[in-house]
Design a protein around this motif. Structure first.
Motif, PDB file in Angstrom:
ATOM      1  N   GLU A   1       0.835  -0.946   0.366  1.00  0.00           N
ATOM      2  CA  GLU A   1       0.115   0.093  -0.053  1.00  0.00           C
ATOM      3  C   GLU A   1       1.115   1.666   0.072  1.00  0.00           C
ATOM      4  O   GLU A   1       1.911   1.693   0.793  1.00  0.00           O
ATOM      5  CB  GLU A   1      -0.797   0.191   1.085  1.00  0.00           C
ATOM      6  CG  GLU A   1      -2.014   1.381   1.362  1.00  0.00           C
ATOM      7  CD  GLU A   1      -3.019   0.941   2.161  1.00  0.00           C
ATOM      8  OE1 GLU A   1      -3.520   1.831   2.417  1.00  0.00           O
ATOM      9  OE2 GLU A   1      -2.669   0.306   3.568  1.00  0.00           O
ATOM     10  N   THR A   2       1.089   1.890  -1.014  1.00  0.00           N
ATOM     11  CA  THR A   2       1.655   3.207  -1.242  1.00  0.00           C
ATOM     12  C   THR A   2       0.835   4.650  -1.434  1.00  0.00           C
ATOM     13  O   THR A   2      -0.554   3.854  -2.028  1.00  0.00           O
ATOM     14  CB  THR A   2       2.740   3.209  -2.437  1.00  0.00           C
ATOM     15  OG1 THR A   2       3.359   4.228  -1.999  1.00  0.00           O
ATOM     16  CG2 THR A   2       2.377   3.117  -3.491  1.00  0.00           C
ATOM     17  N   GLY A   3       0.710   5.307  -1.265  1.00  0.00           N
ATOM     18  CA  GLY A   3       0.264   6.904  -2.178  1.00  0.00           C
ATOM     19  C   GLY A   3       1.843   7.512  -2.924  1.00  0.00           C
ATOM     20  O   GLY A   3       2.545   7.318  -3.397  1.00  0.00           O
TER      21      GLY A   3
ATOM     22  N   PHE B   1       1.780   3.702   4.527  1.00  0.00           N
ATOM     23  CA  PHE B   1       2.785   2.888   4.077  1.00  0.00           C
ATOM     24  C   PHE B   1       2.634   1.007   4.210  1.00  0.00           C
ATOM     25  O   PHE B   1       3.201   1.528   5.477  1.00  0.00           O
ATOM     26  CB  PHE B   1       3.589   3.629   3.796  1.00  0.00           C
ATOM     27  CG  PHE B   1       4.715   2.870   2.384  1.00  0.00           C
ATOM     28  CD1 PHE B   1       4.517   3.213   1.273  1.00  0.00           C
ATOM     29  CD2 PHE B   1       5.380   2.262   3.339  1.00  0.00           C
ATOM     30  CE1 PHE B   1       6.052   2.647  -0.220  1.00  0.00           C
ATOM     31  CE2 PHE B   1       6.359   1.722   2.440  1.00  0.00           C
ATOM     32  CZ  PHE B   1       6.461   2.201   0.540  1.00  0.00           C
ATOM     33  N   LYS B   2       2.235   0.719   3.341  1.00  0.00           N
ATOM     34  CA  LYS B   2       3.020  -0.667   3.666  1.00  0.00           C
ATOM     35  C   LYS B   2       3.610  -1.805   2.898  1.00  0.00           C
ATOM     36  O   LYS B   2       3.224  -1.134   1.468  1.00  0.00           O
ATOM     37  CB  LYS B   2       1.875  -1.901   3.603  1.00  0.00           C
ATOM     38  CG  LYS B   2       0.591  -1.307   4.979  1.00  0.00           C
ATOM     39  CD  LYS B   2      -1.300  -2.474   5.239  1.00  0.00           C
ATOM     40  CE  LYS B   2      -1.723  -1.673   5.625  1.00  0.00           C
ATOM     41  NZ  LYS B   2      -2.876  -2.849   6.319  1.00  0.00           N
ATOM     42  N   LEU B   3       4.912  -2.527   3.332  1.00  0.00           N
ATOM     43  CA  LEU B   3       5.328  -3.328   2.442  1.00  0.00           C
ATOM     44  C   LEU B   3       5.036  -4.596   3.015  1.00  0.00           C
ATOM     45  O   LEU B   3       5.097  -4.763   4.410  1.00  0.00           O
ATOM     46  CB  LEU B   3       7.040  -2.676   2.122  1.00  0.00           C
ATOM     47  CG  LEU B   3       7.342  -2.385   2.734  1.00  0.00           C
ATOM     48  CD1 LEU B   3       8.826  -3.751   3.928  1.00  0.00           C
ATOM     49  CD2 LEU B   3       8.643  -1.375   3.108  1.00  0.00           C
ATOM     50  N   ARG B   4       5.875  -5.739   2.124  1.00  0.00           N
ATOM     51  CA  ARG B   4       6.406  -7.490   2.682  1.00  0.00           C
ATOM     52  C   ARG B   4       6.902  -7.229   2.484  1.00  0.00           C
ATOM     53  O   ARG B   4       8.098  -6.995   1.307  1.00  0.00           O
ATOM     54  CB  ARG B   4       5.181  -7.896   2.183  1.00  0.00           C
ATOM     55  CG  ARG B   4       5.004  -9.147   2.811  1.00  0.00           C
ATOM     56  CD  ARG B   4       4.020 -10.328   1.948  1.00  0.00           C
ATOM     57  NE  ARG B   4       4.049 -10.751   0.350  1.00  0.00           N
ATOM     58  CZ  ARG B   4       2.732 -10.008   0.324  1.00  0.00           C
ATOM     59  NH1 ARG B   4       1.944  -9.739   0.325  1.00  0.00           N
ATOM     60  NH2 ARG B   4       3.098  -9.977  -1.522  1.00  0.00           N
ATOM     61  N   PHE B   5       7.764  -8.156   3.315  1.00  0.00           N
ATOM     62  CA  PHE B   5       9.368  -8.514   3.133  1.00  0.00           C
ATOM     63  C   PHE B   5       9.583 -10.186   1.982  1.00  0.00           C
ATOM     64  O   PHE B   5       8.383 -10.845   3.089  1.00  0.00           O
ATOM     65  CB  PHE B   5       9.981  -8.728   4.343  1.00  0.00           C
ATOM     66  CG  PHE B   5      10.603  -7.385   5.162  1.00  0.00           C
ATOM     67  CD1 PHE B   5      11.540  -6.769   4.701  1.00  0.00           C
ATOM     68  CD2 PHE B   5       9.338  -7.190   5.760  1.00  0.00           C
ATOM     69  CE1 PHE B   5      11.722  -5.705   6.417  1.00  0.00           C
ATOM     70  CE2 PHE B   5      10.284  -5.321   6.412  1.00  0.00           C
ATOM     71  CZ  PHE B   5      11.173  -4.664   5.959  1.00  0.00           C
TER      72      PHE B   5
END
Length: 331
Positions: A6-8, A60-64
């Motif tokens: 998820e990002t903007g 903001f979300k990231l996956r490793f």
């Protein structure tokens, strides 16, 4: 490797920029808060200029996708890993499948996620920074998008650490004797008189004496300030001149513009002052609508601040290396 969940808008890959190409019209770009990038990289063991993610629109979300050591610096607020709050300005270890989330910080504008080895995007003109206006650098010259995957560059002496790993006292606290405190919500920014200051006569005093507000017409290129307009005492025609971050220009409307990380390479508006380089990171953390005032400074003061910041970075590096050597000896 990481994957963006998820990002903007305007979240990008940045490092410390690509100086040296202004003569061909290429802005340096780089992080709006370079001190946050330096400290994050030093904590992990990267080179100071390793590429990181600059987050300025939240959440903001990231996956490793792989094991990684990382740190979140910059904005206030607590990041979470799989919902568990993490200490900022501290190294942490992530396992494959874990999700890192950054929520809207309470006061500051930008957060930085630094990874062991740095982000592996192409080096263009000596930098991995994203130049959005030019459409190059970083992750294909654009903002990060959902689904993007980015790997890590070669790890130097980065060492995976336990969750309660190496931490640093954030600059605003560690250097509070060096940087003027915010008073009644107004951020003091030190600046040095520039070439055309005398053209503004009494309006020059108004520039220093009033409180300015960062307007909504502001971005990584420059901060446009709202306030009582200031104008030169006589009309002046100027040739274009070279510009660097920190230069404060006054266009015909009378509301100053502070050039920031994506600063134009040339311009012709009168220069009333220039922000000292070591105060630029504080501006980089100022939100739209923030109030600020300018404080007259000198080259000697700017140099003293620069030396204090250098000592702080060196101290973080020294402590980080000492702890890593101890951990290696225990392994």
């Amino acid at each position: 490797m990481i994957q963006i969940i998820e990002t903007g808008s305007f979240n990008t890959v940045q490092d410390l920029g690509r100086p040296g190409y202004r003569d061909i019209g290429v802005s340096a770009s780089g992080a709006m808060d370079p001190l946050a990038v330096k400290i994050g990289n030093v904590l992990i063991g990267n080179d100071e200029g390793a590429a990181a993610i600059e987050v300025q629109t939240f959440p903001f979300k990231l996956r490793f996708e792989t094991d990684s050591v990382f740190a979140v610096t910059g904005a206030d607020g607590h990041p979470t890993l799989d919902g568990r709050e993490l200490l900022p300005w501290c190294t942490h270890v992530a396992e494959p499948g874990q999700i890192l989330e950054l929520r809207q910080p309470p006061k500051l504008a930008r957060a930085y996620i630094v990874f062991g080895g740095g982000l592996d995007v192409p080096v263009l003109m000596g930098s991995r920074s994203t130049a959005l206006r030019g459409g190059f650098g970083g992750n294909a010259g654009r903002s990060l998008a959902r689904g993007d995957k980015i790997g890590f560059a070669t790890v130097s002496d980065a060492l995976p650490l336990p969750p309660s790993g190496i931490a640093a006292v954030e600059p605003a606290v560690a250097l509070r004797d060096v940087f003027p405190a915010v008073i009644d919500g107004v951020l003091p920014i030190r600046a040095i008189v520039a070439g055309e200051h005398e053209l503004f006569a009494s309006d020059g005093d108004a520039f220093w004496g009033q409180t300015w507000r960062i307007s909504s017409s502001s971005d990584r290129t420059g901060y446009r300030l709202s306030g009582e307009p200031i104008k030169p005492s006589a009309t002046v025609e100027m040739r274009s001149y070279g510009i660097v971050p920190g230069v404060i220009q006054v266009p015909p409307g009378g509301e100053p513009i502070i050039q920031m990380s994506d600063a134009n390479t040339a311009g012709g508006y009168p220069k009333i002052a220039g922000v000292i380089e070591c105060d630029l990171w504080r501006l980089g953390q100022a939100r739209i609508g923030s109030r600020l005032r300018f404080v007259r400074s000198t080259h000697a003061e700017a140099r003293a601040v620069e030396q204090a910041v250098a000592r702080y970075v060196a101290d973080v590096r020294r402590t980080s290396q000492m702890v890593k050597r101890a951990l290696k000896a225990m392994a």
